[in-house]
Design a protein around this motif. Structure first.
Motif, PDB file in Angstrom:
ATOM      1  N   SER A 220     -41.767  27.177 -18.214  1.00 33.94           N
ATOM      2  CA  SER A 220     -43.058  26.821 -17.613  1.00 33.94           C
ATOM      3  C   SER A 220     -43.396  25.347 -17.797  1.00 33.94           C
ATOM      4  O   SER A 220     -44.413  24.865 -17.300  1.00 33.94           O
ATOM      5  N   TRP A 221     -42.529  24.614 -18.484  1.00 31.26           N
ATOM      6  CA  TRP A 221     -42.800  23.215 -18.796  1.00 31.26           C
ATOM      7  C   TRP A 221     -42.974  22.353 -17.550  1.00 31.26           C
ATOM      8  O   TRP A 221     -43.719  21.381 -17.559  1.00 31.26           O
ATOM      9  N   TRP A 222     -42.251  22.701 -16.485  1.00 31.35           N
ATOM     10  CA  TRP A 222     -42.265  21.836 -15.299  1.00 31.35           C
ATOM     11  C   TRP A 222     -43.647  21.833 -14.643  1.00 31.35           C
ATOM     12  O   TRP A 222     -44.078  20.807 -14.110  1.00 31.35           O
ATOM     13  N   ASP A 223     -44.343  22.963 -14.676  1.00 29.21           N
ATOM     14  CA  ASP A 223     -45.706  22.993 -14.147  1.00 29.21           C
ATOM     15  C   ASP A 223     -46.640  22.158 -15.015  1.00 29.21           C
ATOM     16  O   ASP A 223     -47.536  21.480 -14.500  1.00 29.21           O
ATOM     17  N   LEU A 225     -45.690  19.550 -16.707  1.00 24.75           N
ATOM     18  CA  LEU A 225     -45.289  18.161 -16.440  1.00 24.75           C
ATOM     19  C   LEU A 225     -45.941  17.620 -15.172  1.00 24.75           C
ATOM     20  O   LEU A 225     -46.369  16.462 -15.125  1.00 24.75           O
ATOM     21  N   HIS A 226     -46.021  18.454 -14.142  1.00 23.14           N
ATOM     22  CA  HIS A 226     -46.525  18.013 -12.840  1.00 23.14           C
ATOM     23  C   HIS A 226     -47.969  18.441 -12.568  1.00 23.14           C
ATOM     24  O   HIS A 226     -48.444  18.325 -11.439  1.00 23.14           O
ATOM     25  N   ASN A 227     -48.636  18.981 -13.590  1.00 24.94           N
ATOM     26  CA  ASN A 227     -50.041  19.395 -13.459  1.00 24.94           C
ATOM     27  C   ASN A 227     -50.224  20.450 -12.365  1.00 24.94           C
ATOM     28  O   ASN A 227     -51.219  20.455 -11.646  1.00 24.94           O
ATOM     29  N   THR A 228     -49.247  21.337 -12.238  1.00 26.03           N
ATOM     30  CA  THR A 228     -49.369  22.448 -11.288  1.00 26.03           C
ATOM     31  C   THR A 228     -49.541  23.782 -12.007  1.00 26.03           C
ATOM     32  O   THR A 228     -49.415  24.842 -11.388  1.00 26.03           O
ATOM     33  N   LEU A 229     -49.823  23.718 -13.303  1.00 28.43           N
ATOM     34  CA  LEU A 229     -50.015  24.946 -14.080  1.00 28.43           C
ATOM     35  C   LEU A 229     -51.445  25.453 -13.915  1.00 28.43           C
ATOM     36  O   LEU A 229     -52.402  24.681 -13.976  1.00 28.43           O
ATOM     37  N   ARG A 230     -51.584  26.749 -13.693  1.00 32.42           N
ATOM     38  CA  ARG A 230     -52.901  27.383 -13.600  1.00 32.42           C
ATOM     39  C   ARG A 230     -52.809  28.762 -14.261  1.00 32.42           C
ATOM     40  O   ARG A 230     -52.038  29.611 -13.827  1.00 32.42           O
ATOM     41  N   LEU A 231     -53.603  28.958 -15.304  1.00 33.31           N
ATOM     42  CA  LEU A 231     -53.549  30.210 -16.055  1.00 33.31           C
ATOM     43  C   LEU A 231     -54.894  30.921 -16.132  1.00 33.31           C
ATOM     44  O   LEU A 231     -54.984  32.006 -16.680  1.00 33.31           O
ATOM     45  N   ASN A 232     -55.935  30.315 -15.567  1.00 35.24           N
ATOM     46  CA  ASN A 232     -57.306  30.764 -15.857  1.00 35.24           C
ATOM     47  C   ASN A 232     -57.872  31.757 -14.852  1.00 35.24           C
ATOM     48  O   ASN A 232     -59.081  31.845 -14.690  1.00 35.24           O
ATOM     49  N   VAL A 233     -57.029  32.516 -14.182  1.00 35.58           N
ATOM     50  CA  VAL A 233     -57.517  33.499 -13.211  1.00 35.58           C
ATOM     51  C   VAL A 233     -57.267  34.903 -13.767  1.00 35.58           C
ATOM     52  O   VAL A 233     -56.119  35.279 -14.005  1.00 35.58           O
ATOM     53  N   PRO A 234     -58.306  35.693 -13.980  1.00 38.23           N
ATOM     54  CA  PRO A 234     -58.101  37.063 -14.481  1.00 38.23           C
ATOM     55  C   PRO A 234     -57.277  37.880 -13.482  1.00 38.23           C
ATOM     56  O   PRO A 234     -57.478  37.785 -12.273  1.00 38.23           O
ATOM     57  N   GLN A 235     -56.369  38.679 -13.991  1.00 42.20           N
ATOM     58  CA  GLN A 235     -55.492  39.451 -13.107  1.00 42.20           C
ATOM     59  C   GLN A 235     -56.277  40.416 -12.220  1.00 42.20           C
ATOM     60  O   GLN A 235     -55.914  40.661 -11.075  1.00 42.20           O
ATOM     61  N   ALA A 236     -57.388  40.948 -12.742  1.00 42.01           N
ATOM     62  CA  ALA A 236     -58.198  41.888 -11.960  1.00 42.01           C
ATOM     63  C   ALA A 236     -58.862  41.210 -10.767  1.00 42.01           C
ATOM     64  O   ALA A 236     -59.270  41.883  -9.816  1.00 42.01           O
ATOM     65  N   ALA A 237     -58.979  39.882 -10.800  1.00 47.71           N
ATOM     66  CA  ALA A 237     -59.634  39.148  -9.713  1.00 47.71           C
ATOM     67  C   ALA A 237     -58.655  38.739  -8.621  1.00 47.71           C
ATOM     68  O   ALA A 237     -59.073  38.259  -7.563  1.00 47.71           O
ATOM     69  N   ILE A 238     -57.351  38.928  -8.856  1.00 43.43           N
ATOM     70  CA  ILE A 238     -56.336  38.453  -7.917  1.00 43.43           C
ATOM     71  C   ILE A 238     -56.079  39.476  -6.819  1.00 43.43           C
ATOM     72  O   ILE A 238     -55.885  40.668  -7.095  1.00 43.43           O
TER      73      ILE A 238
END
Length: 288
Positions: A220-223, A225-238
């Motif tokens: 997951s390092w590449w995200d 590195l490039h500021n494309t990481l997003r972890l803050n969405v609850p799975q129930a909301a997807i």
């Protein structure tokens, strides 16, 4: 050109089979997101797509990239031979190069209108689980061959590392597409290093800014590195899928095969609205 790889076929593939069987059982017992469609129907649909795509992977991509790597090794081409590293260091750096190149390829699949036509077949699945890991259009697999071969040449990847990476690549792809609910604290720790089911679930959201994040495959390092990481969405909301392709009747094997060759629909829901979500704080923290 070689087509038979004893260790790959007799060791790597059986290990992947065991891992897939375990994930299939575990995701049924520890479900991360509720299903929206019958599993049997999706297994037929995704299995049909995979039936065309997997032979292209095994009998085109693997032999071509292996042959390319063999040629590179003999001629001493690429970055790794020039560095003259110890074998363990060359393999470690080569692994990172391959994984980073696949991050870039995944970004390209989303940014290129032509490549997205094929990759969209993967994203239009209305649920996300182990079977989605093999729902790739045969055209996408074929298109990846020249790209991945060029990476092998530029980096000077050893032939044996090509096969080793492919086994790990396929195993991690199966893992992070699975619908397996891991303990949240365990997954928070894992996501700092590798792609996990919650992390990749966000990538399959119908919200554009979420789909256009979390492009990594193994590390997951590449995200980060490039500021494309997003972890803050609850799975129930997807909501899983692509907004303009919400009709289960369009999930037939024939429709999925023909999808890349038809006019692509804009990123809107059937009622014409664009799916959005207010920005949530803690962008780099898995919520649930």
């Amino acid at each position: 050109m070689r087509f038979l790889f004893p260790k790959f076929d007799k060791v790597g593939m059986p290990l992947l089979g065991v891992a897939a069987a375990a994930l299939f059982v575990l995701e049924a017992k520890r479900q991360l997101r509720p299903r929206t469609r019958p599993l049997a129907e999706r297994l037929v649909e995704n299995g049909s797509v995979a039936a065309a795509a997997l032979p292209a992977l095994r009998f085109l991509l693997v032999p071509v990239t292996y042959a390319t790597a063999s040629m590179v090794t003999k001629k001493g081409c690429g970055i790794l031979p020039l560095l003259m590293l110890p074998r363990w260091a060359a393999y470690g750096l080569g692994f990172l190069m391959l994984d980073y190149s696949n991050y870039l390829w995944h970004v390209l699949l989303h940014k290129s209108e032509w490549l997205w036509r094929f990759h969209n077949v993967h994203h239009t699945d209305l649920d996300l689980d182990l079977s989605t890991a093999w729902r790739f259009h045969v055209g996408e697999n074929i298109a990846s061959v020249p790209y991945r071969s060029a990476v092998v040449v530029a980096a000077g990847i050893p032939a044996s590392l090509v096969l080793l990476y492919e086994v790990i690549f396929e195993g991690c792809t199966a893992f992070h597409h699975s619908n397996l609910r891991l303990p949240l604290q365990v997954e928070r720790g894992l996501s700092k290093v590798m792609v996990t089911p919650r992390l990749h679930g966000i990538h399959h959201s119908i919200v554009a800014k979420e789909t256009n994040s979390n492009f990594s495959v193994i590390l997951s390092w590449w995200d980060r590195l490039h500021n494309t990481l997003r972890l803050n969405v609850p799975q129930a909301a997807i909501t899983i899928g692509t907004p303009a392709y919400r009709d289960p009747a369009e999930q037939t094997p024939k429709c999925l095969f023909l999808m890349p060759f038809q006019k692509q629909r804009p990123w809107v829901l059937p009622d014409g609205t664009v799916p959005e979500r207010p920005e949530i704080p803690n962008r780099e923290q898995l919520l649930s």
